[in-house]
Design a protein around this motif. Structure first.
Motif, PDB file in Angstrom:
ATOM      1  N   SER A   2       0.753  -1.111   0.194  1.00  7.76           N
ATOM      2  CA  SER A   2       0.102  -0.055  -0.048  1.00  7.76           C
ATOM      3  C   SER A   2       0.842   1.448  -0.144  1.00  7.76           C
ATOM      4  O   SER A   2       0.375   2.371  -0.105  1.00  7.76           O
ATOM      5  N   SER A   3       2.270   1.078   0.046  1.00  6.46           N
ATOM      6  CA  SER A   3       2.995   2.326   0.221  1.00  6.46           C
ATOM      7  C   SER A   3       4.068   2.348  -0.749  1.00  6.46           C
ATOM      8  O   SER A   3       4.572   1.096  -1.119  1.00  6.46           O
ATOM      9  N   LEU A   4       4.421   3.393  -1.360  1.00  8.36           N
ATOM     10  CA  LEU A   4       5.762   3.534  -2.130  1.00  8.36           C
ATOM     11  C   LEU A   4       6.986   2.906  -1.640  1.00  8.36           C
ATOM     12  O   LEU A   4       7.809   2.105  -2.292  1.00  8.36           O
ATOM     13  N   ALA A   5       7.228   3.065  -0.380  1.00  7.76           N
ATOM     14  CA  ALA A   5       8.479   2.470   0.593  1.00  7.76           C
ATOM     15  C   ALA A   5       8.238   1.043   0.446  1.00  7.76           C
ATOM     16  O   ALA A   5       9.143   0.278   0.164  1.00  7.76           O
ATOM     17  N   GLU A   6       7.319   0.297   0.510  1.00 10.75           N
ATOM     18  CA  GLU A   6       6.942  -1.105   0.550  1.00 10.75           C
ATOM     19  C   GLU A   6       7.073  -1.583  -0.997  1.00 10.75           C
ATOM     20  O   GLU A   6       7.962  -2.673  -1.172  1.00 10.75           O
ATOM     21  N   ILE A   7       6.789  -0.985  -1.912  1.00 11.22           N
ATOM     22  CA  ILE A   7       6.919  -1.155  -3.204  1.00 11.22           C
ATOM     23  C   ILE A   7       8.483  -0.982  -3.577  1.00 11.22           C
ATOM     24  O   ILE A   7       9.154  -2.009  -4.382  1.00 11.22           O
ATOM     25  N   GLU A   8       9.289  -0.191  -3.253  1.00  6.96           N
ATOM     26  CA  GLU A   8      10.510  -0.050  -3.360  1.00  6.96           C
ATOM     27  C   GLU A   8      11.282  -1.081  -2.873  1.00  6.96           C
ATOM     28  O   GLU A   8      12.266  -1.613  -3.490  1.00  6.96           O
ATOM     29  N   ARG A   9      10.948  -1.550  -1.505  1.00  5.65           N
ATOM     30  CA  ARG A   9      11.728  -2.566  -0.806  1.00  5.65           C
ATOM     31  C   ARG A   9      11.309  -3.759  -1.678  1.00  5.65           C
ATOM     32  O   ARG A   9      12.467  -4.528  -2.084  1.00  5.65           O
ATOM     33  N   ALA A  10      10.285  -4.278  -2.061  1.00  2.24           N
ATOM     34  CA  ALA A  10       9.919  -5.233  -2.876  1.00  2.24           C
ATOM     35  C   ALA A  10      10.642  -5.392  -4.249  1.00  2.24           C
ATOM     36  O   ALA A  10      11.314  -6.465  -4.788  1.00  2.24           O
ATOM     37  N   ALA A  11      10.770  -4.106  -5.025  1.00  2.00           N
ATOM     38  CA  ALA A  11      11.343  -3.957  -6.182  1.00  2.00           C
ATOM     39  C   ALA A  11      12.915  -4.112  -6.038  1.00  2.00           C
ATOM     40  O   ALA A  11      13.549  -4.710  -7.087  1.00  2.00           O
ATOM     41  N   GLY A  12      13.306  -3.800  -5.011  1.00  2.00           N
ATOM     42  CA  GLY A  12      15.094  -4.061  -4.637  1.00  2.00           C
ATOM     43  C   GLY A  12      15.401  -5.490  -4.498  1.00  2.00           C
ATOM     44  O   GLY A  12      16.410  -5.880  -4.577  1.00  2.00           O
ATOM     45  N   THR A  13      14.387  -6.461  -4.425  1.00  2.00           N
ATOM     46  CA  THR A  13      14.821  -7.801  -4.314  1.00  2.00           C
ATOM     47  C   THR A  13      14.589  -8.593  -5.451  1.00  2.00           C
ATOM     48  O   THR A  13      14.850  -9.850  -5.779  1.00  2.00           O
ATOM     49  N   LEU A  14      14.025  -7.805  -6.642  1.00  2.00           N
ATOM     50  CA  LEU A  14      13.742  -8.594  -7.898  1.00  2.00           C
ATOM     51  C   LEU A  14      15.117  -8.752  -8.615  1.00  2.00           C
ATOM     52  O   LEU A  14      16.121  -7.963  -8.531  1.00  2.00           O
ATOM     53  N   PRO A  15      15.148  -9.786  -9.422  1.00  2.00           N
ATOM     54  CA  PRO A  15      16.427  -9.912 -10.297  1.00  2.00           C
ATOM     55  C   PRO A  15      16.470  -8.789 -11.320  1.00  2.00           C
ATOM     56  O   PRO A  15      15.362  -8.364 -11.601  1.00  2.00           O
ATOM     57  N   LYS A  16      17.559  -8.605 -11.986  1.00  2.00           N
ATOM     58  CA  LYS A  16      17.673  -7.474 -12.816  1.00  2.00           C
ATOM     59  C   LYS A  16      16.929  -7.563 -13.905  1.00  2.00           C
ATOM     60  O   LYS A  16      16.069  -6.400 -14.347  1.00  2.00           O
ATOM     61  N   HIS A  17      16.800  -8.878 -14.711  1.00  2.00           N
ATOM     62  CA  HIS A  17      15.520  -8.860 -15.836  1.00  2.00           C
ATOM     63  C   HIS A  17      14.218  -8.627 -15.472  1.00  2.00           C
ATOM     64  O   HIS A  17      13.552  -8.027 -16.083  1.00  2.00           O
ATOM     65  N   GLU A  18      14.035  -9.004 -14.150  1.00  2.00           N
ATOM     66  CA  GLU A  18      12.514  -8.565 -13.710  1.00  2.00           C
ATOM     67  C   GLU A  18      12.329  -7.130 -13.314  1.00  2.00           C
ATOM     68  O   GLU A  18      11.211  -6.408 -13.539  1.00  2.00           O
ATOM     69  N   MET A  19      13.508  -6.380 -12.808  1.00  2.00           N
ATOM     70  CA  MET A  19      13.478  -5.150 -12.597  1.00  2.00           C
ATOM     71  C   MET A  19      13.480  -4.342 -14.040  1.00  2.00           C
ATOM     72  O   MET A  19      12.507  -3.324 -13.964  1.00  2.00           O
ATOM     73  N   GLU A  20      13.999  -4.829 -14.940  1.00  2.00           N
ATOM     74  CA  GLU A  20      13.747  -4.117 -16.323  1.00  2.00           C
ATOM     75  C   GLU A  20      12.291  -4.167 -16.954  1.00  2.00           C
ATOM     76  O   GLU A  20      11.962  -3.171 -17.559  1.00  2.00           O
ATOM     77  N   ARG A  21      11.836  -5.528 -16.687  1.00  2.00           N
ATOM     78  CA  ARG A  21      10.482  -5.591 -16.907  1.00  2.00           C
ATOM     79  C   ARG A  21       9.407  -4.730 -16.254  1.00  2.00           C
ATOM     80  O   ARG A  21       8.623  -4.050 -16.899  1.00  2.00           O
ATOM     81  N   LEU A  22       9.787  -4.508 -15.038  1.00  2.00           N
ATOM     82  CA  LEU A  22       8.798  -3.684 -14.068  1.00  2.00           C
ATOM     83  C   LEU A  22       9.279  -2.116 -14.668  1.00  2.00           C
ATOM     84  O   LEU A  22       8.182  -1.461 -14.759  1.00  2.00           O
ATOM     85  N   PHE A  23      10.274  -1.793 -14.992  1.00  2.00           N
ATOM     86  CA  PHE A  23      10.409  -0.600 -15.519  1.00  2.00           C
ATOM     87  C   PHE A  23       9.740  -0.037 -16.739  1.00  2.00           C
ATOM     88  O   PHE A  23       9.249   0.864 -16.997  1.00  2.00           O
TER      89      PHE A  23
END
Length: 77
Positions: A2-23
């Motif tokens: 529910s918060s941007l901080a939670e989303i940032e923490r979760a995104a930081g745990t993603l593998p690089k290729h999934e971060m790129e897909r998210l971006f």
């Protein structure tokens, strides 16, 4: 999440290729496509807009007495 901080923490745990897909997904939500300029620079790609403008100095006003072509060709056949 529910918060941007939670989303940032979760995104930081993603593998690089999934971060790129998210971006790419988020960029699409903003109406942009592709990777950001920083990513293009880090991969060695650049565009004409990355070149700084040239400063040629002040232009001299033309006068009727100038014979620039004659000066450039002086001494040549």
């Amino acid at each position: 999440m529910s918060s941007l901080a939670e989303i940032e923490r979760a995104a930081g745990t993603l593998p690089k290729h999934e971060m790129e897909r998210l971006f790419v997904f988020l960029a699409g939500q903003l109406g942009r496509d592709g990777m950001p300029d920083e990513a293009n620079r880090s991969s060695g790609r650049h565009g004409v807009l990355d070149i700084p403008p040239a400063h040629l100095g002040q232009m001299l006003p033309p006068s009727g007495e100038d014979n620039l072509l004659g000066e450039m060709l002086e001494g040549r056949l």
